[in-house]
Scaffold this active site. Structure first.
Site, PDB file in Angstrom:
ATOM      1  N   ASP A  14       0.848  -1.175   0.000  1.00  0.00           N
ATOM      2  CA  ASP A  14       0.000   0.000   0.000  1.00  0.00           C
ATOM      3  C   ASP A  14       0.895   1.240   0.000  1.00  0.00           C
ATOM      4  OD1 ASP A  14      -2.550   1.441   0.408  1.00  0.00           O
ATOM      5  OD2 ASP A  14      -1.687   1.904   2.355  1.00  0.00           O
ATOM      6  N   ASP A  16      -0.421   5.229   0.703  1.00  0.00           N
ATOM      7  CA  ASP A  16      -0.818   6.220   1.713  1.00  0.00           C
ATOM      8  C   ASP A  16      -0.886   5.562   3.083  1.00  0.00           C
ATOM      9  OD1 ASP A  16      -1.340   8.553   0.009  1.00  0.00           O
ATOM     10  OD2 ASP A  16      -2.958   7.347  -0.809  1.00  0.00           O
TER      11      ASP A  16
END
Length: 331
Positions: A14, A16
Site C-alpha cells: 500500500d 498512503d
C-alpha cells in the site's frame, strides 16, 4: 537470520499511510524496502493520479519504482468496465483526468454529462468532485448505467489528518440511487488479483496500514499480510478486528520486514500472561524484569487473547509498566 520478507517472492505494498503521508516519506520506509531482494509492487486504492505520476512521486522519495510496478484502482476499474460494456461505449467520469485516461486505454469513451447517454459510471477520488457531477452520475445510474467504484475508502490519510475519501462520495450516490456499485479496489478482490497477475508472484505478502482495505483485501484472496501502525488503523482497531480483517503479522514500522518473522507474528508470547476473567483481559508479565515493555510485542500477545475472547470489556493489569502501555492504546 531469516527475515520475515524471505518467506515471500513479492511485496504488494500500500502507499498512503504505509510508505508516505501526503508528500512526505514515512521515516524508515525507504531503507526498510531497500534491504531486501523481493520485487515490490505498489498497489493503491487512490484513483486520482496516473501510474506514472505515482511512480514519479515514489522515485522522488527514494523508492525503487516505475510505471510497470504501480497498480492502481483506476486501472482495475477500467478493466471491469471493459468487461461489462461494449467497446467504444460512453462512460461518465466522476473523478480526475487520470481516471479518464484509464477509460480511454481500454477503448471506452469518457464523458462528463448524462446528456451523452453513458452506458456506465466510474467513480474515483478527486478533490474537485462537486454536486454537479454527482447529479449527472445519479441520473445515469438511475437510468440503468453500470456503476463501478474505484474504491470504498471512507477516509483518506493526509499530512493534516484523515479527510473524506471516495467511499464517502460513493455513499452519497448509493443513497440517491438505491444501487450498489461494482468495486475495483481493496478490500474487493479485483485490484489484488491484478497486482498478482502483474507481478507474476507465487507467494506474495500484502503490506498496509488499514484493516478494512489492505488486510481484508489480502484475506479475500488468501494472502498473508503485515499491518504496520503508521497510518489509519490503531491498536484498538487491531484488538477489535473482525475475523476477515485480521492480519498475519503486526508491527509498529516497516523495518519488521527485515527482522525474524516470529517477532511480528500475532500469537501468544511467554513473556506475558493473558487471561480472560469473564469480563476483562488481564495482562501480567510472567517474570520480573526492569526492561521497558515492548509495546508492539505486547500488543501482538494481547491481540491473540482479544481475538479468542472478542467480547472482552477492558484490558487491565496490576503491573504499572504494562498498564501504562495499555492505557496508551486507548483500550
Amino acid at each position: 537470520m531469516t527475515a520475515l520478507r524471505d518467506g515471500y517472492d513479492a511485496l504488494l505494498l500500500d502507499l498512503d499511510g504505509t510508505l508516505y503521508q501526503g508528500p512526505q516519506e514515512i521515516p524508515g520506509a525507504r531503507e526498510a524496502l531497500a534491504a531486501g531482494e523481493q520485487s515490490c509492487y505498489y498497489v493503491t486504492n487512490n484513483a486520482s493520479r496516473r501510474p506514472g505520476e505515482v511512480a514519479e512521486h515514489l522515485t522522488e522519495l527514494g523508492f525503487d519504482a516505475d510505471e510497470s510496478t504501480v497498480v492502481t484502482s483506476s486501472q482495475t476499474a477500467a478493466r471491469l468496465l471493459a468487461e461489462n460494456v461494449a467497446p467504444g461505449s460512453p462512460v461518465l467520469i466522476v473523478g480526475t483526468e487520470a481516471l479518464a485516461d484509464e477509460i480511454r486505454h481500454v477503448g471506452l469513451r469518457p464523458v462528463r454529462s448524462f446528456e451523452d447517454a453513458p452506458a456506465a459510471v466510474v467513480q474515483g477520488h478527486s478533490p474537485a468532485t462537486d454536486w454537479a457531477i454527482l447529479a449527472e452520475a445519479t441520473l445515469a445510474i438511475r437510468a440503468g448505467a453500470v456503476w463501478v467504484a474505484a474504491n470504498l475508502d471512507t477516509t483518506l490519510p493526509t499530512e493534516r489528518g484523515l479527510v473524506l475519501g471516495n467511499g464517502s462520495m460513493v455513499a452519497a450516490l448509493r443513497t440517491a440511487t438505491s444501487r450498489e456499485p461494482l468495486v475495483a479496489g481493496k478490500p474487493a478482490a479485483p485490484l489484488m488479483e491484478d497486482a498478482m497477475r502483474r507481478s507474476k508472484c507465487v507467494r506474495p505478502l500484502v503490506v498496509g496500514d488499514r484493516l478494512d482495505t489492505d488486510i481484508e483485501g489480502a484475506n479475500n484472496v488468501g494472502l498473508d499480510s503485515l499491518l504496520v501502525l503508521t497510518g489509519v488503523s490503531t491498536a484498538v482497531d487491531v484488538l477489535r478486528a473482525a475475523p476477515e480483517q485480521r492480519p498475519t503479522y503486526l508491527a509498529s514500522e516497516l523495518d519488521a520486514l527485515n527482522r525474524p518473522a516470529e517477532e511480528s507474528l500475532i500469537g501468544e508470547d511467554n513473556r506475558w500472561s493473558v487471561e480472560f476473567d469473564g469480563s476483562d483481559l488481564v495482562i501480567e508479565p510472567t517474570s520480573e524484569s526492569a526492561a521497558p515493555v515492548d509495546s508492539a510485542a505486547l500488543l501482538r500477545a494481547v491481540t491473540a487473547g482479544a481475538w479468542k475472547f472478542p467480547d472482552f470489556s477492558r484490558i487491565t493489569s496490576t503491573t504499572p509498566t504494562v498498564s501504562a502501555v495499555v492505557s496508551g492504546w486507548g483500550a
